[in-house]
Design a protein around this motif. Structure first.
Motif, PDB file in Angstrom:
ATOM      1  N   ASN A 185       0.848  -1.190   0.000  1.00 52.62           N
ATOM      2  CA  ASN A 185       0.000   0.000   0.000  1.00 52.62           C
ATOM      3  C   ASN A 185       0.882   1.237   0.000  1.00 52.62           C
ATOM      4  O   ASN A 185       2.071   1.155   0.313  1.00 52.62           O
ATOM      5  CB  ASN A 185      -0.917   0.022   1.234  1.00 52.62           C
ATOM      6  N   VAL A 186       0.278   2.375  -0.345  1.00 51.62           N
ATOM      7  CA  VAL A 186       1.034   3.626  -0.389  1.00 51.62           C
ATOM      8  C   VAL A 186       0.251   4.750   0.282  1.00 51.62           C
ATOM      9  O   VAL A 186      -0.968   4.698   0.383  1.00 51.62           O
ATOM     10  CB  VAL A 186       1.368   4.055  -1.837  1.00 51.62           C
ATOM     11  N   TRP A 187       0.978   5.757   0.715  1.00 51.61           N
ATOM     12  CA  TRP A 187       0.412   6.995   1.230  1.00 51.61           C
ATOM     13  C   TRP A 187       1.402   8.096   0.875  1.00 51.61           C
ATOM     14  O   TRP A 187       2.556   7.811   0.597  1.00 51.61           O
ATOM     15  CB  TRP A 187       0.164   6.909   2.748  1.00 51.61           C
ATOM     16  N   THR A 188       1.129   9.298   0.938  1.00 54.76           N
ATOM     17  CA  THR A 188      -0.107  10.010   0.706  1.00 54.76           C
ATOM     18  C   THR A 188      -0.056  10.489  -0.726  1.00 54.76           C
ATOM     19  O   THR A 188       0.819  11.278  -1.078  1.00 54.76           O
ATOM     20  CB  THR A 188      -0.219  11.202   1.687  1.00 54.76           C
ATOM     21  N   VAL A 189      -0.956  10.010  -1.549  1.00 60.15           N
ATOM     22  CA  VAL A 189      -0.958  10.316  -2.974  1.00 60.15           C
ATOM     23  C   VAL A 189      -2.030  11.375  -3.228  1.00 60.15           C
ATOM     24  O   VAL A 189      -3.220  11.094  -3.083  1.00 60.15           O
ATOM     25  CB  VAL A 189      -1.224   9.047  -3.810  1.00 60.15           C
ATOM     26  N   ASN A 190      -1.592  12.568  -3.591  1.00 57.62           N
ATOM     27  CA  ASN A 190      -2.532  13.685  -3.744  1.00 57.62           C
ATOM     28  C   ASN A 190      -2.575  14.295  -5.130  1.00 57.62           C
ATOM     29  O   ASN A 190      -3.151  15.364  -5.325  1.00 57.62           O
ATOM     30  CB  ASN A 190      -2.187  14.797  -2.723  1.00 57.62           C
ATOM     31  N   ASP A 191      -1.945  13.649  -6.106  1.00 55.46           N
ATOM     32  CA  ASP A 191      -2.037  14.186  -7.469  1.00 55.46           C
ATOM     33  C   ASP A 191      -2.217  13.045  -8.463  1.00 55.46           C
ATOM     34  O   ASP A 191      -1.876  11.897  -8.199  1.00 55.46           O
ATOM     35  CB  ASP A 191      -0.809  15.040  -7.811  1.00 55.46           C
ATOM     36  N   ASN A 194       0.926  10.750  -9.751  1.00 58.33           N
ATOM     37  CA  ASN A 194       1.384   9.722  -8.813  1.00 58.33           C
ATOM     38  C   ASN A 194       0.305   8.669  -8.579  1.00 58.33           C
ATOM     39  O   ASN A 194       0.616   7.495  -8.366  1.00 58.33           O
ATOM     40  CB  ASN A 194       1.808  10.360  -7.490  1.00 58.33           C
ATOM     41  N   LEU A 195      -0.952   9.068  -8.647  1.00 63.67           N
ATOM     42  CA  LEU A 195      -2.048   8.108  -8.526  1.00 63.67           C
ATOM     43  C   LEU A 195      -1.977   7.094  -9.661  1.00 63.67           C
ATOM     44  O   LEU A 195      -2.097   5.893  -9.451  1.00 63.67           O
ATOM     45  CB  LEU A 195      -3.385   8.843  -8.536  1.00 63.67           C
ATOM     46  N   GLN A 196      -1.729   7.563 -10.873  1.00 61.61           N
ATOM     47  CA  GLN A 196      -1.629   6.663 -12.025  1.00 61.61           C
ATOM     48  C   GLN A 196      -0.435   5.726 -11.882  1.00 61.61           C
ATOM     49  O   GLN A 196      -0.523   4.554 -12.181  1.00 61.61           O
ATOM     50  CB  GLN A 196      -1.522   7.469 -13.322  1.00 61.61           C
ATOM     51  N   TRP A 197       0.707   6.239 -11.368  1.00 63.07           N
ATOM     52  CA  TRP A 197       1.884   5.388 -11.167  1.00 63.07           C
ATOM     53  C   TRP A 197       1.577   4.300 -10.162  1.00 63.07           C
ATOM     54  O   TRP A 197       1.879   3.145 -10.349  1.00 63.07           O
ATOM     55  CB  TRP A 197       3.074   6.229 -10.667  1.00 63.07           C
TER      56      TRP A 197
END
Length: 197
Positions: A185-191, A194-197
Motif C-alpha cells: 500500500n502507499v500513502w499520501t498520494v494527492n495528485d 502519482n495516482l496513475q503510477w
C-alpha cells in the motif's frame, strides 16, 4: 466518517489510536490535542498529549464537528454493522516502549474479543508494535509504515505487508514484495500523476 465510508462501500477506513493513562484506547491522529483550532470549547487542551491524559480528562474535548473523541470500542460496535468494510487500525507510537506494548495488547484484545480478526488490518510506523502484533496473531494482516526496510527484511519478521510513502517506494520493492506474497500500500498520494503510477 466510518459510517460514511461504510455507506460508500469502500475497502476500508483508517483510524489512528492512542491509549490513555487509564487504558482506554481513543481515536486521534496527532500526538497532542489542537486546542481551539478543533472546536471553540477546547480552550486549555492545546498541547496536551493524548497518552498522558485519563479518558475522563479527554471527555470534554470536542472534534471540529462537535463530537467527542471516539473510542476503539465505539468504532468496533459500528464496524460490526458492515463486515465487508475493513478497519485499518493504525497504532501510533507512544513516548515509551511500555505504552507501545500496552496499546498494542489492548487493540489486539479488543479485536479478538469482538471476533473481528478478519475485518481488521493493522498498520504502524513503530516496528516493535508490528512485531508484537505478529507475535500475538501470526495470521494478522500487519503492514509496516516506516519505509526504511526492504520487503524481504519485513517479511522475515512475519509482517505481511508494507505501506510506504509513495516517495520511498520503487518498482523493484513492489516486485520483491509481491514475489513474497506481501501486500503493498502507499500513502499520501494527492495528485493524478502519482495516482496513475
Amino acid at each position: 466518517s466510518l459510517h460514511e465510508a461504510q455507506k460508500l462501500g469502500v475497502y476500508g477506513s483508517e483510524l489512528d489510536v492512542y491509549i490513555t493513562t487509564d487504558s482506554v484506547v481513543v481515536l486521534y491522529h496527532d500526538t497532542t490535542l489542537r486546542g481551539t483550532t478543533d472546536h471553540p470549547d477546547n480552550v486549555g487542551f492545546k498541547g496536551l498529549r493524548v497518552d498522558e491524559c485519563t479518558y475522563e480528562q479527554l471527555k470534554p474535548y470536542k472534534l471540529s464537528n462537535g463530537e467527542g473523541l471516539p473510542t476503539l470500542e465505539d468504532y468496533i460496535v459500528q464496524a460490526k454493522k458492515y463486515p465487508d468494510v475493513k478497519l485499518i487500525l493504525e497504532i501510533k507510537g507512544h513516548n515509551t516502549t511500555q505504552k507501545n506494548m500496552l496499546v498494542t495488547k489492548a487493540c489486539y484484545e479488543a479485536v479478538k474479543s469482538s471476533n473481528m480478526q478478519d475485518q481488521v488490518e493493522y498498520i504502524s510506523f513503530n516496528y516493535d508494535i508490528c512485531k508484537k502484533l505478529v507475535e500475538y496473531d501470526p495470521a494478522a494482516m500487519v503492514q509496516y509504515l516506516g519505509g526504511n526496510k526492504k520487503p524481504a527484511d519485513v517479511f522475515k519478521d512475519g509482517i505481511r505487508g508494507i505501506d510506504y510513502n509513495y516517495k520511498n517506494l520503487t518498482d523493484e520493492m513492489i516486485e520483491s514484495a509481491h514475489e513474497l506474497g506481501m501486500t503493498v500500500n502507499v500513502w499520501t498520494v494527492n495528485d493524478t500523476e502519482n495516482l496513475q503510477w
